[in-house]
Structure formats: structure tokens, C-alpha cells
Design an enzyme around this catalytic site. Structure first.
Site, PDB file in Angstrom:
ATOM      1  N   LYS A   1       0.849  -1.196   0.000  1.00  0.00           N
ATOM      2  CA  LYS A   1       0.000   0.000   0.000  1.00  0.00           C
ATOM      3  C   LYS A   1       0.884   1.245   0.000  1.00  0.00           C
ATOM      4  O   LYS A   1       2.087   1.152   0.287  1.00  0.00           O
ATOM      5  CB  LYS A   1      -0.950  -0.020   1.199  1.00  0.00           C
ATOM      6  CG  LYS A   1      -0.258   0.008   2.541  1.00  0.00           C
ATOM      7  CD  LYS A   1      -1.278  -0.087   3.671  1.00  0.00           C
ATOM      8  CE  LYS A   1      -0.589  -0.246   4.994  1.00  0.00           C
ATOM      9  NZ  LYS A   1      -1.104   0.570   6.051  1.00  0.00           N
TER      10      LYS A   1
ATOM     11  N   TYR B   1      15.049  30.945   5.887  1.00  0.00           N
ATOM     12  CA  TYR B   1      13.816  31.684   6.197  1.00  0.00           C
ATOM     13  C   TYR B   1      13.672  31.889   7.701  1.00  0.00           C
ATOM     14  O   TYR B   1      13.890  30.957   8.479  1.00  0.00           O
ATOM     15  CB  TYR B   1      12.593  30.907   5.718  1.00  0.00           C
ATOM     16  CG  TYR B   1      12.381  30.953   4.221  1.00  0.00           C
ATOM     17  CD1 TYR B   1      12.151  32.162   3.564  1.00  0.00           C
ATOM     18  CD2 TYR B   1      12.370  29.773   3.484  1.00  0.00           C
ATOM     19  CE1 TYR B   1      11.937  32.185   2.190  1.00  0.00           C
ATOM     20  CE2 TYR B   1      12.155  29.789   2.116  1.00  0.00           C
ATOM     21  CZ  TYR B   1      11.936  31.002   1.473  1.00  0.00           C
ATOM     22  OH  TYR B   1      11.726  31.032   0.128  1.00  0.00           O
TER      23      TYR B   1
HETATM   24  C1  LIG Z   1      -3.824  -4.252   8.579  1.00  0.00           C
HETATM   25  C2  LIG Z   1      -2.350  -4.163   8.360  1.00  0.00           C
HETATM   26  N1  LIG Z   1      -1.636  -5.291   8.296  1.00  0.00           N
HETATM   27  C3  LIG Z   1      -0.289  -5.263   8.100  1.00  0.00           C
HETATM   28  C4  LIG Z   1       0.382  -4.067   7.949  1.00  0.00           C
HETATM   29  C5  LIG Z   1       1.891  -4.070   7.753  1.00  0.00           C
HETATM   30  O1  LIG Z   1       2.519  -3.590   8.890  1.00  0.00           O
HETATM   31  P1  LIG Z   1       4.109  -3.374   8.947  1.00  0.00           P
HETATM   32  O2  LIG Z   1       4.428  -2.400   7.881  1.00  0.00           O
HETATM   33  O3  LIG Z   1       4.357  -2.845  10.298  1.00  0.00           O
HETATM   34  O4  LIG Z   1       4.725  -4.703   8.697  1.00  0.00           O
HETATM   35  C6  LIG Z   1      -0.322  -2.868   8.026  1.00  0.00           C
HETATM   36  C7  LIG Z   1       0.401  -1.593   7.911  1.00  0.00           C
HETATM   37  O5  LIG Z   1       0.039  -0.567   8.325  1.00  0.00           O
HETATM   38  C8  LIG Z   1      -1.739  -2.916   8.232  1.00  0.00           C
HETATM   39  O6  LIG Z   1      -2.459  -1.801   8.292  1.00  0.00           O
END
Ligand SMILES: Cc1ncc(COP(=O)(O)O)c(C=O)c1O
Length: 359
Positions: A35, A256
Site C-alpha cells: 500500500k 527563512y
Molecule cells: C492491517 C495491516 N496489516 C499489516 C500491515 C503491515 O505492517 P508493517 O508495515 O508494520 O509490517 C499494516 C500496515 O500498516 C496494516 O495496516
């Protein structure tokens, strides 16, 4: 000619981290979380690199699926927030989506479609809340939900939860949450998913059928204080170069708002990266960067396209000297700590105008 500023994305490091994380839980399958453009590292790049090893990819919402499918990624894609609108369910089959269903409205949408034979009853995930109180159905509603949504709840449906405190290895709340979850699910469901990066490393009982692994693949420790020493390799290195140099006298200020004033004669290097590139604007005076491997300290405010560093103590700095903002020699978590954030945020914020160069 473009400016030198870029982020290198080390694909060997990515593969190495995947293997390192898999070793913590050899009997689990790994969902590679891509993601937010794979936390800024490039979702398509990461998915292509790991497609022969990863069993599934995960994104937050459906828009992030399209890019991966357009790029030819064929693995199932887990959508962690489930469908936001009912009509998204129509794309389940075409896009080979696995929904993480976390509210009853979503259970209704999917149950109805399974009843109408539009989609299969396999491959759905259901999320339960074990204390994070962000997404997920309540464990105490399990029996009722199981009876009301028979098309979704069956022994091979993946039952999932997400832990609120897995990144604090000493915090007992994670084990409590895992036990609560298992006390409801263990005898009823053969497919479970609990662990993220931190839990996979420090909470072996949370590594089940599927782990959902993000930050560790990108080489950053999921532990804010690096409590657990794990061997991960940074995937992203943020690089820039010196584009101007000047000497200023004691009493002169920089940037700045003239927020930093030299206490002695100082050499100031201007570096071609700023907050429009994702470097945090609130980085404090003293935040380090490496000039050909030697530490210089940020002085003055972060501008949109430039940073200024005191390099008085560095022997050889000139226009064109290469600068590492974070990466192999300066851990992203060191910068994150200085800035009062976490590596996740720094990585995801590196903006589109910073070219990613694959190595
Ligand atoms: C539901 C869920 N599972 C897994 C993950 C992965 O977590 P990490 O990046 O800490 O491994 C996330 C990341 O935010 C998440 O929201």
C-alpha cells in the site's frame, strides 16, 4: 539535465529482507504489503521484484489494485479496508481481489453476492478488533455473525486481526490480544492472520497461516527504539548533492526566518532537496546528513527545494559533493527519531518528483 536528487531502490536488499522475514516463520505464507506505493518504494517495482516469492500482495483500498493489475501483477491482492462502496464488489473476480471485511455492511454486500452465485465463498478475509479499536468486528459478536453470514464464515475463511502494540516488544497487551483472538478462532478456523513485521519478529505465537509484512521488507526496523537487533538492509537511499557553498561570519543567520545564527565563522552547504521532495519541514537544527560519508548538521529552516547544512568541520566539501539524507549509512529511523516521527512516514512521503533509480 535533471538535478541529481533521487532515491535509489535496492532490489537485492528487498529480496534479502523478504528471506530474512520468512525465516522467522517458515510455515507461514507472507502477504507483501505494498500500500501507499509500497511505502514510497514503488508498488509495481516491489511487486514485480517479489512476484515469484510472495503469495499475495496487500493494498489499502481498491484504487491501489488497478496500478498493479495494469502492470501485469497476477497474484491475489488483499484489500485491507475492504470495499468502500457496494459496486466495488462487482470487481472481485475480474481483479482477483481478496477483501478484508471489517464491518457488517461489507459482510452483507459480499454474502448477498455469494448467495446469487456472482462470487465464490472462498478467499474472503474477516477482520476482528482485538484492542486497536480502528477497524474490525467485535469478538463477542462472533457467534451471531457466524450464524447470520454463513456464506462467508466457514472453516477456511481467513480470520484476521491487527495488533496495536506489536512494535513494543515488552508490552503484554499484544499477547493478551493474540490469546483472546485464538480463544475464539483456533478451534473453528484453520486459516488465521495476525502478524505484521513487528509481531513476526518478536511474537512467534502470532505467526499463523498468513503474515502481513510491510516496513521490514523495506529495510526499516519496525521497532521505534531498535530494541530488537535484526539484520535488515535498507531498500531506499535518499540522495542529493551540494549546489552552493558559502562562508558566513559569526552572528550571521541562515534560511527563512533567520532561525539559526552562526556562533563562529561557518561553512554552509546548500543541498538540492526540500519539503516538496518529502524531506520533513519540521526537521530540527542538528539533523544529520552524510557528505561523502561525513556528518554535517542541518541549520536553518527546511525550504521547499533546499536544505542548508553546517559543514565547517568537514575537510572537503565542494559543489557536487554527494549527500545521503538517509539510507545505507544513515538509518532512516535515526532521522525519524530526530524529527519526531517514524520511518514509515518518512518513506511514504518521498514525493513523486524524486526519481526512483533501481539498483
Ligand atoms: C492491517 C495491516 N496489516 C499489516 C500491515 C503491515 O505492517 P508493517 O508495515 O508494520 O509490517 C499494516 C500496515 O500498516 C496494516 O495496516
Amino acid at each position: 539535465m535533471a538535478r541529481y536528487t533521487h532515491a535509489t531502490i535496492d532490489l537485492n536488499a528487498l529480496k534479502y529482507n523478504f528471506m530474512a522475514m520468512s525465516r522467522f516463520s517458515p510455515s507461514s505464507k507472507q502477504v507483501v504489503v505494498v500500500k501507499a506505493d509500497a511505502y514510497g518504494n514503488g508498488a509495481v517495482t516491489v511487486a514485480k521484484c517479489l512476484q515469484s516469492q510472495a503469495d499475495m500482495f496487500a493494498v489499502a483500498f481498491i484504487d491501489e489494485v488497478f496500478e498493479l493489475r495494469d502492470a501485469g501483477i497476477t497474484q491475489p491482492i488483499l484489500v485491507l479496508q475492504g470495499p468502500h462502496e457496494e459496486r466495488e464488489c462487482e470487481l472481485t473476480k475480474t481483479l482477483n481481489i481478496v477483501w478484508m471485511l471489517h464491518v457488517e455492511q461489507q459482510l452483507n454486500w459480499i454474502n448477498k453476492r455469494i448467495q446469487n452465485n456472482e462470487i465464490s465463498n472462498l478467499h474472503h478475509w474477516v477482520k476482528f478488533d482485538t484492542g486497536m479499536h480502528r477497524l474490525g468486528l467485535m469478538l463477542e459478536d462472533y457467534d451471531r455473525l457466524n450464524a447470520d453470514y454463513t456464506h462467508i464464515f466457514h472453516p477456511t475463511t481467513v480470520m484476521a486481526t491487527h495488533l496495536a502494540t506489536a512494535d513494543e516488544p515488552e508490552n503484554k497487551a499484544s499477547s493478551t490480544a493474540v490469546n483472546q483472538f485464538l480463544s475464539v478462532m483456533a478451534d473453528r478456523h484453520s486459516c488465521l492472520s495476525i502478524a505484521n513485521s513487528a509481531a513476526n519478529i518478536c511474537l512467534p505465537e502470532s505467526a499463523k497461516t498468513w503474515n502481513r509484512i510491510g516496513i521490514s521488507l523495506y529495510g526499516s526496523s519496525p521497532f521505534e527504539n531498535n530494541e530488537m537487533s535484526i539484520s535488515l538492509k535498507p531498500v531506499m537511499q535518499l540522495n542529493s548533492e551540494v549546489i552552493a557553498l558559502r562562508e558566513i561570519a559569526a552572528g550571521e543567520s541562515v534560511g527563512y526566518g533567520a532561525t539559526w545564527t552562526a556562533s563562529k565563522r561557518s561553512v554552509i552547504a546548500t543541498v538540492a532537496i526540500g519539503y516538496a521532495d518529502g524531506y520533513p519541514r519540521h526537521a530540527p537544527i542538528g539533523t544529520p546528513a552524510l557528505f561523502d560519508g561525513v556528518v554535517g548538521e542541518l541549520v536553518g529552516r527546511v525550504s521547499m527545494d533546499m536544505l542548508t547544512f553546517d559543514v565547517s568541520n568537514i575537510e572537503k566539501v565542494e559543489i557536487g559533493t554527494k549527500v545521503e539524507l538517509w539510507g545505507n549509512n544513515l538509518a532512516i529511523n535515526v532521522i525519524a527519531k530526530q524529527v519526531g516521527t517514524i520511518g514509515y512516514e518518512l518513506m511514504t512521503r518521498v514525493s513523486k518528483r524524486v526519481p526512483r533509480k533501481l539498483i
